[in-house]
Design an enzyme around this catalytic site. Structure first.
Site, PDB file in Angstrom:
ATOM      1  N   ASP A 210      28.480 -49.595   5.659  1.00  0.00           N
ATOM      2  CA  ASP A 210      27.463 -48.971   4.812  1.00  0.00           C
ATOM      3  C   ASP A 210      26.593 -50.038   4.138  1.00  0.00           C
ATOM      4  O   ASP A 210      27.120 -51.057   3.666  1.00  0.00           O
ATOM      5  CB  ASP A 210      28.201 -48.148   3.738  1.00  0.00           C
ATOM      6  CG  ASP A 210      27.281 -47.234   2.949  1.00  0.00           C
ATOM      7  OD1 ASP A 210      26.655 -46.353   3.556  1.00  0.00           O
ATOM      8  OD2 ASP A 210      27.191 -47.395   1.718  1.00  0.00           O
ATOM      9  N   GLU A 270      24.969 -50.370   9.207  1.00  0.00           N
ATOM     10  CA  GLU A 270      23.891 -49.511   8.712  1.00  0.00           C
ATOM     11  C   GLU A 270      22.871 -50.433   8.052  1.00  0.00           C
ATOM     12  O   GLU A 270      23.091 -50.960   6.975  1.00  0.00           O
ATOM     13  CB  GLU A 270      24.408 -48.499   7.677  1.00  0.00           C
ATOM     14  CG  GLU A 270      23.343 -47.467   7.345  1.00  0.00           C
ATOM     15  CD  GLU A 270      23.221 -47.098   5.872  1.00  0.00           C
ATOM     16  OE1 GLU A 270      22.540 -46.106   5.583  1.00  0.00           O
ATOM     17  OE2 GLU A 270      23.764 -47.794   4.998  1.00  0.00           O
TER      18      GLU A 270
HETATM   19  C1  NOJ Z   1      24.208 -44.983   3.069  1.00  0.00           C
HETATM   20  C2  NOJ Z   1      24.979 -43.722   3.271  1.00  0.00           C
HETATM   21  O1  NOJ Z   1      24.752 -43.261   4.573  1.00  0.00           O
HETATM   22  C3  NOJ Z   1      24.491 -42.750   2.215  1.00  0.00           C
HETATM   23  O2  NOJ Z   1      24.997 -41.466   2.430  1.00  0.00           O
HETATM   24  C4  NOJ Z   1      24.898 -43.282   0.867  1.00  0.00           C
HETATM   25  O3  NOJ Z   1      24.357 -42.449  -0.140  1.00  0.00           O
HETATM   26  C5  NOJ Z   1      24.369 -44.696   0.651  1.00  0.00           C
HETATM   27  N1  NOJ Z   1      24.556 -45.542   1.803  1.00  0.00           N
HETATM   28  C6  NOJ Z   1      25.083 -45.355  -0.489  1.00  0.00           C
HETATM   29  O4  NOJ Z   1      26.404 -45.638  -0.137  1.00  0.00           O
END
Ligand code: NOJ
Length: 570
Positions: A210, A270
């Site tokens: 993440d 991500e």
């Molecule tokens: C990316 C995640 O996909 C999202 O759902 C989240 O709110 C943010 N990162 C913060 O962790």
């Protein structure tokens, strides 16, 4: 890239995998408390096997107060008691592995929750203490240190700094309940290395990382840049917290952990980094190995836009010896059936999702009156065609739960039921992401569409944590399973064919000339042709038809349709 087929086995299983994203609290609720759970997921393994996916990725299932849907983690090495236990996790992994499905878990290393024991210890410890050094605390500015250290805004709205009452503030890129870790701190680094080992030792095959571009920070400038100045600094070495070069060192250490397992654990970053060369750093085999590109989440359903995105990302994946990722929906964006129901934006604006247009698009969906009305039928046709298109590409395809049913975004969630901090922290200006997180309809007639409770419990089951609209009955799994023309049937067929063709499919694709508003490429012995327009076009000459997302009449590919067909025999 070579003309060799894509490797799909052994250590390279992830390169061409179809990965199914599960949002655990909204997938299947085995005990009828209204919240999806791990036993519920394990019960659906046969469904996922029939779908043909190679792996599942579980969004966070860790103990959490759900300030951000579980991306606020209280304890990185446990399961939220609301949704299961570690023993149930092990049983679920075993059930997936028994059918040959890999398991990827979500790691959230940019921030913890404010309930994490180390953050609680930081709050209880004085300024300058080792406990505070694990997070990012700064003295306040102005008289009595009452002002935040800078005027930066958090991602979900409001200030990015929260006062703790003794003249110090802590930094949070997201909600105040999500304090950012200090990655300059060795203890934090070791804690995450051990966490990766904890899950890898339990048999987890890979990690989704993440906010992978956010970990390294440099807040040493005095004064810190203003929010206005920050907007002018591109992510990279000069930005205080986005995509700094030092993230490379962090992931080099992670890579050592991944490679100490046989087969090495995989990872996918991500990263919301637009410059392809910068994004590529996360995808090298010395780093995380693969990086999401979210370009298709923001693209109009238009042939030149899709072609540009595919060409750019295949090139970039080739340069890093990675494989590309293709994503049409996930838990953070409006479901693609609904996005594609909206009118295209002007040709000179390549993305539908930038800045306030997201909110405008959501508003269209909701108002349906004052702005152009969504055309759901068109959205469905385009969505199936886009899925047929990405499943024909080299690389991994990520499918988000419910898209295989053709589920549209749920727009009619009452404000009082909304959960997303983006909604609350923007005072409702942003509708937020709850509309794509509504629990899955498994059956058309049972209470809660079969989501909550086993068959015998359903009459007593609690209402799901997000309300399901009545029209969910039209998208229920059991009905789709008995309809050969359903979106589910199309996904199953496309995934099975993709697998059957994989051994013969080269890693490269060859673009072929085709009429305006269409794209045509070959993958060795087979072809993919998509009509992005609204007017039918003749099917290119070829061998047997393998797959079609719409009905062909008189060898005409209707608008918003993808077909796969064999190369014509000489
Ligand atoms: C990316 C995640 O996909 C999202 O759902 C989240 O709110 C943010 N990162 C913060 O962790």
């Amino acid at each position: 890239m070579t003309t060799e087929p894509i490797l799909t086995t052994g250590a390279d299983w992830w390169r061409n995998a179809v990965v199914y994203q599960i949002y655990p609290r909204s997938f299947a609720d085995s005990n009828g408390d209204g919240i999806g759970d791990l036993v519920g997921i394990a019960e659906k393994v046969p469904y996922l096997k029939d779908l043909g996916v190679d792996a599942v990725w579980l969004s966070p299932f860790y103990p959490s107060a759900l300030a951000d849907g579980g991306y606020d983690v209280d304890d990185y090495r446990n399961v939220d008691p609301k949704i299961g236990t570690l023993a149930e996790f092990d049983a679920m992994v075993a059930a997936f592995h028994d059918t040959g499905i890999k398991v990827i878990v979500d790691i959230v290393p940019n921030h913890s929750s404010d309930r994490h024991e180390w953050f609680q210890a930081a709050l209880a410890s004085p300024k300058g203490s080792p406990e505070r050094d694990r997070y990012i605390f700064r003295d306040g500015a102005g008289p009595n240190q009452g002002q935040p250290p800078s005027d930066w805004k958090a991602t979900f709205g409001g200030p990015a700094w929260e006062p703790v009452g003794d003249g110090q503030f802590y930094f949070h890129l997201f909600a105040p309940e999500q304090p950012d870790w200090n990655w300059d701190n060795r203890e934090v680094r070791d804690y995450f290395l051990q966490t990766l080992r904890f899950w890898a030792d339990r048999g987890v095959d890979g990690f989704r990382v993440d906010v992978a571009h956010g970990l390294a920070k440099d807040f040493s400038a005095d004064p810190l840049p203003t929010a206005a100045e920050l907007r002018e600094i591109e992510g990279g070495p000069n930005h205080p917290y986005y995509d700094r070069d030092e993230v490379d060192d962090i992931y080099a250490e992670w890579r050592e952990v991944f490679n100490s397992y046989d087969p090495p654990r995989s990872a996918v970053a991500e990263v919301w980094v637009d410059v392809p060369e910068r994004r590529a750093r996360y995808a090298t085999q010395a780093s995380l190995g693969q990086a999401f590109n979210f370009d298709l989440l923001r693209a109009n359903f238009r042939a030149p836009d899709f072609k540009k995105i595919v060409a750019k990302n295949l090139e970039s994946a080739g340069e890093t010896n990675s494989s590309s990722t293709w994503v049409l929906s996930n838990h953070d964006v409006v479901r693609h059936v609904s996005r594609y129901s909206l009118p295209l934006t002007a040709p000179d604006s390549p993305f539908i999702g930038e800045g306030p247009t997201w909110d405008r698009d959501r508003a269209w969906l909701i108002s349906g009156g004052t702005e152009p009305i969504a055309d759901r039928e068109l959205g469905h046709r385009r969505a199936k065609a886009a899925t047929g298109f990405i499943l024909a590409l080299p690389g991994s395809a990520y499918i988000y739960q419910g898209e295989e049913l053709g589920l549209p975004e749920v727009v009619e969630i009452p404000d009082a039921d909304r959960q997303d901090p983006a909604f609350y922290r923007s005072a409702g200006y942003e509708v937020g992401r709850d509309g794509c997180r509504v629990p899955i309809p498994w059956t058309p007639d049972d209470p809660w569409f079969g989501f909550s409770g086993s068959a015998s419990q359903q009459a007593f089951a609690s209402k799901p944590h997000l309300p399901q609209p009545e029209w969910f009955a039209d998208y229920a799994v059991s009905a789709a399973e008995s309809d050969p023309d359903s979106t589910l049937a199309f996904y199953r067929k496309a995934i099975a064919l993709r697998k059957a063709l994989a051994k013969a499919s080269p890693q490269i694709l060859e673009w072929l000339d085709s009429p305006a508003d269409t794209l045509h490429f070959s993958r060795g012995p087979w072809h993919c042709f998509t009509n992005f327009g609204e007017v039918g076009v003749p099917l290119p000459s070829g061998g047997a038809l393998l797959l079609a997302s719409g009905d062909l009449k008189d060898n005409t590919v209707p608008g918003a349709t993808t077909v796969w067909f064999e190369e014509r025999q000489a």
